[in-house]
Write a protein that holds these residues in place. Structure first.
Motif, mmCIF file in Angstrom:
data_model
loop_
_atom_site.group_PDB
_atom_site.id
_atom_site.type_symbol
_atom_site.label_atom_id
_atom_site.label_comp_id
_atom_site.label_asym_id
_atom_site.label_seq_id
_atom_site.Cartn_x
_atom_site.Cartn_y
_atom_site.Cartn_z
ATOM 1 N N ARG A 153 0.813 -1.217 0.000
ATOM 2 C CA ARG A 153 0.000 0.000 0.000
ATOM 3 C C ARG A 153 0.850 1.273 0.000
ATOM 4 N N ARG A 154 2.002 1.254 0.606
ATOM 5 C CA ARG A 154 2.834 2.464 0.634
ATOM 6 C C ARG A 154 3.552 2.716 -0.687
ATOM 7 N N PHE A 155 3.494 1.762 -1.565
ATOM 8 C CA PHE A 155 4.095 1.931 -2.898
ATOM 9 C C PHE A 155 3.007 1.991 -3.972
ATOM 10 N N GLN A 156 1.833 2.495 -3.616
ATOM 11 C CA GLN A 156 0.704 2.604 -4.539
ATOM 12 C C GLN A 156 0.373 1.255 -5.181
ATOM 13 N N ARG A 157 0.351 0.220 -4.355
ATOM 14 C CA ARG A 157 0.017 -1.146 -4.764
ATOM 15 C C ARG A 157 1.057 -1.762 -5.708
ATOM 16 N N ARG A 158 2.223 -1.167 -5.797
ATOM 17 C CA ARG A 158 3.312 -1.798 -6.551
ATOM 18 C C ARG A 158 4.109 -2.650 -5.575
ATOM 19 N N HIS A 159 4.788 -3.638 -6.103
ATOM 20 C CA HIS A 159 5.603 -4.452 -5.210
ATOM 21 C C HIS A 159 6.980 -3.812 -5.049
ATOM 22 N N PRO A 160 7.636 -4.052 -3.897
ATOM 23 C CA PRO A 160 8.921 -3.417 -3.614
ATOM 24 C C PRO A 160 9.974 -3.642 -4.700
ATOM 25 N N LEU A 161 9.996 -4.821 -5.298
ATOM 26 C CA LEU A 161 10.968 -5.060 -6.364
ATOM 27 C C LEU A 161 10.733 -4.107 -7.531
ATOM 28 N N ALA A 162 9.473 -3.864 -7.876
ATOM 29 C CA ALA A 162 9.158 -2.928 -8.964
ATOM 30 C C ALA A 162 9.626 -1.517 -8.612
ATOM 31 N N VAL A 163 9.496 -1.137 -7.355
ATOM 32 C CA VAL A 163 9.958 0.187 -6.914
ATOM 33 C C VAL A 163 11.472 0.291 -7.099
ATOM 34 N N MET A 164 12.191 -0.755 -6.707
ATOM 35 C CA MET A 164 13.651 -0.744 -6.868
ATOM 36 C C MET A 164 14.038 -0.672 -8.343
ATOM 37 N N LEU A 165 13.326 -1.409 -9.185
ATOM 38 C CA LEU A 165 13.647 -1.438 -10.615
ATOM 39 C C LEU A 165 13.267 -0.133 -11.307
ATOM 40 N N ASP A 166 12.115 0.418 -10.968
ATOM 41 C CA ASP A 166 11.610 1.608 -11.648
ATOM 42 C C ASP A 166 12.270 2.900 -11.184
ATOM 43 N N GLU A 167 12.652 2.963 -9.911
ATOM 44 C CA GLU A 167 13.117 4.221 -9.343
ATOM 45 C C GLU A 167 14.605 4.258 -9.031
ATOM 46 N N GLY A 168 15.322 3.216 -9.352
ATOM 47 C CA GLY A 168 16.772 3.221 -9.164
ATOM 48 C C GLY A 168 17.187 3.425 -7.719
ATOM 49 N N ASP A 169 18.150 4.321 -7.510
ATOM 50 C CA ASP A 169 18.687 4.550 -6.168
ATOM 51 C C ASP A 169 17.612 5.042 -5.197
ATOM 52 N N ASP A 170 16.726 5.925 -5.669
ATOM 53 C CA ASP A 170 15.640 6.406 -4.812
ATOM 54 C C ASP A 170 14.712 5.261 -4.424
#
Length: 145
Positions: free
Chosen positions: A95-112
């Motif tokens: 929920r804190r990643f707008q229903r995205r999974h943490p791996l997708a956040v790491m892949l999509d947003e790089g260092d941030d």
């Protein structure tokens, strides 16, 4: 920035790859998170695993390594008895990643994205970042006064 010997950097390289292997992610995903460059192909990861190559000791790479190790340690603390739960946490919508999974956040947003995932799973790191931001804001306010 701390400088490591070639042996230490080799051990660190292998440890990071082992953490990422435990996450059960593909070689392409590893390369995207590590941002090693276009010239490094998935097949080259074996050279890093065997110790023939090490990650570069740049500030950016060392920050990525710090976040990867921090995430792996926090997941091991959160789910000490289940490697499956660690993998599931990384691949389940959050929920804190707008229903995205943490791996997708790491892949999509790089260092941030690495930092956002680490803050979410490692509360001590999140508190340290929050304290540092508040201290910087207070310094800025004091300098403006």
């Amino acid at each position: 920035m701390q400088t490591f010997s070639s042996e230490e950097m080799g051990a660190l390289t292998r440890a990071v790859l082992n953490h990422m292997d435990e996450w059960k992610i593909s070689a392409d995903e590893m390369l995207a998170i590590l941002q090693l460059g276009e010239e490094v192909r998935p097949r080259h990861l074996q050279q890093y695993r065997q110790g023939d190559k090490t990650f570069p000791q740049t500030t950016e790479m060392m920050n990525r390594i710090d976040h990867i190790v921090g995430i792996a340690d926090a997941l091991r603390t959160t789910f000490p008895f289940s490697s499956q739960m660690r993998v599931m946490w990384l691949s389940k919508p959050h929920r804190r990643f707008q229903r995205r999974h943490p791996l997708a956040v790491m892949l999509d947003e790089g260092d941030d994205g690495l930092m956002r995932v680490r803050i979410e799973v490692d509360c001590a790191y999140g508190y340290a970042i929050n304290d540092a931001l508040h201290a910087a804001a207070e310094e800025k306010k004091a300098a403006a006064a």
